[in-house]
Design a protein around this motif. Structure first.
Motif, PDB file in Angstrom:
ATOM      1  N   GLY A  17    -122.884 172.558 -55.038  1.00 28.65           N
ATOM      2  CA  GLY A  17    -121.616 171.834 -54.927  1.00 28.65           C
ATOM      3  C   GLY A  17    -120.779 172.341 -53.766  1.00 28.65           C
ATOM      4  O   GLY A  17    -121.271 173.057 -52.878  1.00 28.65           O
ATOM      5  N   GLY A  18    -119.498 171.960 -53.789  1.00 24.76           N
ATOM      6  CA  GLY A  18    -118.591 172.242 -52.682  1.00 24.76           C
ATOM      7  C   GLY A  18    -118.415 173.716 -52.362  1.00 24.76           C
ATOM      8  O   GLY A  18    -118.153 174.089 -51.215  1.00 24.76           O
ATOM      9  N   LEU A  19    -118.572 174.588 -53.380  1.00 23.54           N
ATOM     10  CA  LEU A  19    -118.456 176.027 -53.137  1.00 23.54           C
ATOM     11  C   LEU A  19    -119.368 176.475 -51.997  1.00 23.54           C
ATOM     12  O   LEU A  19    -118.982 177.286 -51.155  1.00 23.54           O
ATOM     13  N   SER A 306    -121.750 162.295 -55.550  1.00 24.13           N
ATOM     14  CA  SER A 306    -121.054 163.172 -56.491  1.00 24.13           C
ATOM     15  C   SER A 306    -121.981 163.764 -57.532  1.00 24.13           C
ATOM     16  O   SER A 306    -123.030 163.210 -57.823  1.00 24.13           O
ATOM     17  N   ARG A 307    -121.561 164.891 -58.084  1.00 21.35           N
ATOM     18  CA  ARG A 307    -122.149 165.317 -59.347  1.00 21.35           C
ATOM     19  C   ARG A 307    -121.744 164.273 -60.384  1.00 21.35           C
ATOM     20  O   ARG A 307    -120.589 163.831 -60.395  1.00 21.35           O
ATOM     21  N   LEU A 308    -122.676 163.868 -61.227  1.00 20.75           N
ATOM     22  CA  LEU A 308    -122.331 162.875 -62.256  1.00 20.75           C
ATOM     23  C   LEU A 308    -121.795 163.620 -63.481  1.00 20.75           C
ATOM     24  O   LEU A 308    -122.517 163.915 -64.423  1.00 20.75           O
ATOM     25  N   GLN A 311    -115.697 165.038 -65.161  1.00 18.49           N
ATOM     26  CA  GLN A 311    -114.602 165.369 -64.243  1.00 18.49           C
ATOM     27  C   GLN A 311    -114.393 164.302 -63.169  1.00 18.49           C
ATOM     28  O   GLN A 311    -113.283 164.037 -62.724  1.00 18.49           O
ATOM     29  N   LYS A 312    -115.495 163.706 -62.725  1.00 17.55           N
ATOM     30  CA  LYS A 312    -115.437 162.828 -61.557  1.00 17.55           C
ATOM     31  C   LYS A 312    -115.042 161.389 -61.904  1.00 17.55           C
ATOM     32  O   LYS A 312    -115.056 160.514 -61.053  1.00 17.55           O
ATOM     33  N   GLY A 313    -114.722 161.146 -63.180  1.00 13.02           N
ATOM     34  CA  GLY A 313    -114.195 159.830 -63.565  1.00 13.02           C
ATOM     35  C   GLY A 313    -115.254 158.752 -63.714  1.00 13.02           C
ATOM     36  O   GLY A 313    -114.939 157.563 -63.632  1.00 13.02           O
TER      37      GLY A 313
END
Ligand code: ADP
Length: 484
Positions: A17-19, A306-308, A311-313
């Motif tokens: 992920g973004g990290l 995106s990660r599914l 959080q991601k709506g």
């Protein structure tokens, strides 16, 4: 100053992920500002699988974990395109595995031992290699034991007397929680296992340990720094964060412009600039072909990467997806995660052949093609600490449609047709209807070609390079280092 960045994933060595994007791109930006910086991460199987070469440092580690002493070593490599060294803490039993944290999204049962080994390994290496450090910049729960060790097991160790820690929260929801009876594996005295310490509803919480024991805390946007002090976003740690509010800073992430730049991007069909967008039209055609969509230059194409995760709506999106298709758009999704969303979106794709493309994989090249080839980029997140894709989208002239939360609220300005201002479409309430109307507003604007061009130009002018954020980190490091 001498800075050691400690993170469990670093691009290009390992990423979920973004990290990973941040820990791979902040250090070179710090170096450009004259800082002496190195990076630590575990040596996962992915490092070898990708053919990334590492060299031995010659340092052997002997780490006490529970009643055992476990051996390991440290290897090193340069971060690509920089002279920043990455030190990889190696122990094959722990890190030579198919996944970083667990099979099929589940946590490996020995994660506490794995990351205790990693954190203690970092400290042992710094001491053995005599690398005195002013600031250890720890990221997320996987590195949270470092501030804890420095204030307990290493408290009297003269080597670390002038070392301070900054602990950065990338996502408060992922806390690293373990059964309380695993706590002794860390080798830390039970005295900190209290309600004011690292105990958390009977268990052991690494994130909480980081929040309490680090000299300073930061998170990845100003808005998220405020949100996590409320019960709505605080993931049951808002009380701890409120107590440390004075020592909590928000700094928005930067974008790695060597990786995300339409002028130089090597994954896309044609490079382009804000002045000449012809290449973007070619990228759209290429994406439509590759994603199995009908090749139609005038159809608004909405992208998601995106990660599914909840959080991601994606629940909100799934509920209104058929209504969205009523707006005569195309839709491309790239993501992996929750099997329930895999199923929901696969079914959605089946209903719209040639109009919807669902790609349930992790594919960096396709991610670049979606950024370049889409007209709009959708992020209906329930919460978003910073978010990177909306900033990548701006650079590619792909207009973000986002919910006003965390870093999305801090980086995207809503389009205003009257004042000809703004470069995105922002909505507030996390419900399907509100999301639908945000998408409709974007699609209506897209059909007014002249207005849309203005939005795209304004988006591409935004500067989210690391320069400003890296300077803020340096100023913060200096403030922390000066504290008694
Ligand atoms: P988070 O860290 O919460 O997952 P961010 O927006 O901060 O979200 O960062 C996500 C990063 O991971 C971005 O670089 C994004 O492009 C990338 N990414 C997410 N899912 C995929 C995927 N399926 N394939 C390729 N890249 C992905």
């Amino acid at each position: 100053m001498k800075i050691a960045v400690v993170a469990s994933e670093v691009v290009p060595f390992a990423k979920t992920g973004g990290l990973a994007d941040v820990s791979g791109s902040l250090p070179p930006a710090l170096e450009e500002l004259g800082q002496d910086v190195c990076v630590f991460m575990p040596k996962y199987r992915t490092v070898v699988e990708q053919g990334l070469q590492t060299e031995p440092t010659g340092v052997r580690l002997e780490i006490p974990i529970g009643g055992r002493t476990l051996e390991g070593s440290v290897e090193w490599a340069f971060l690509p395109n920089s002279s920043v060294k990455v030190y990889l803490v190696a122990n094959d039993e722990f890190f030579d595995r198919p996944q970083l944290y667990g099979e099929s999204g589940l946590d490996y049962v020995d994660n506490l031992e794995r990351f205790a080994f990693f954190c203690r390994g970092v400290l042992q290496f710094l001491e053995t290699a005599n690398m005195a450090t002013d600031i250890i910049h720890c990221h997320d729960w996987q590195a949270a034991l470092i501030p804890m060790y420095l204030k307990t097991v290493y408290r009297e160790n003269p080597f670390f007397q002038n070392t301070k820690t900054l602990y950065t929260i990338h996502n408060l929801a992922y806390q690293g929680t373990f059964p309380g009876d695993q706590f002794p594996l860390t080798g830390i005295d039970w005295s900190i296992f209290t309600i004011d310490g690292v105990e958390f509803y009977g268990g052991f919480n690494l994130m909480k340990g980081g929040l309490i024991f680090a000299d300073h805390l930061s998170t990845v946007s100003q808005k998220y720094a405020e949100e996590i002090q409320t019960s709505e976003f605080g993931c049951r740690l808002d009380g701890v964060l409120r107590r440390r509010a004075e020592h909590l800073t928000g700094i928005v992430n930067g974008v790695d412009s060597t990786e995300w730049n339409p002028e130089t991007d090597r994954y896309i069909a044609c490079n382009y600039t804000a002045k000449d967008l012809k290449g973007k039209a070619k990228c759209k055609e290429d994406l439509q072909m590759q994603a199995g969509l009908d090749v139609m230059p005038g159809k608004p194409l909405i992208g998601v990467i995106s990660r599914l995760a909840d959080q991601k709506g994606f629940d909100i999106l799934a509920e209104m997806a058929d209504y969205m298709m009523g707006l005569d758009v195309q839709f491309v999704l790239l993501g992996t995660g929750n099997p329930n969303y895999h199923r929901l979106f696969a079914e959605f794709g089946d209903r719209y052949p040639g109009r919807v493309s669902i790609n349930l994989t992790f594919d960096n090249a396709l991610a670049h093609k979606i950024e370049a080839g889409s007209d709009m980029f959708l992020m209906p997140s329930r919460y978003e600490p910073c978010g990177l894709n909306q900033m990548y989208s701006l650079k590619y002239g792909t207009i973000p449609i986002v919910r006003a939360t965390g870093g999305l609220a801090d980086t995207i300005k809503d389009y205003n047709a009257e004042s000809k201002d703004g470069f995105g479409f922002v909505f507030v309430e996390p419900d399907p209807k509100t999301l639908y109307f945000a998408i409709k507003r974007a699609v209506d604007a897209y059909r007014r070609k002249f207005a849309w061009q203005g939005i795209v130009k304004r988006a591409m002018k935004r500067d989210h390079s690391w320069k400003e954020s890296a300077s803020k980190y340096v100023a913060l490091y200096e403030r922390i280092a000066q504290r008694p």
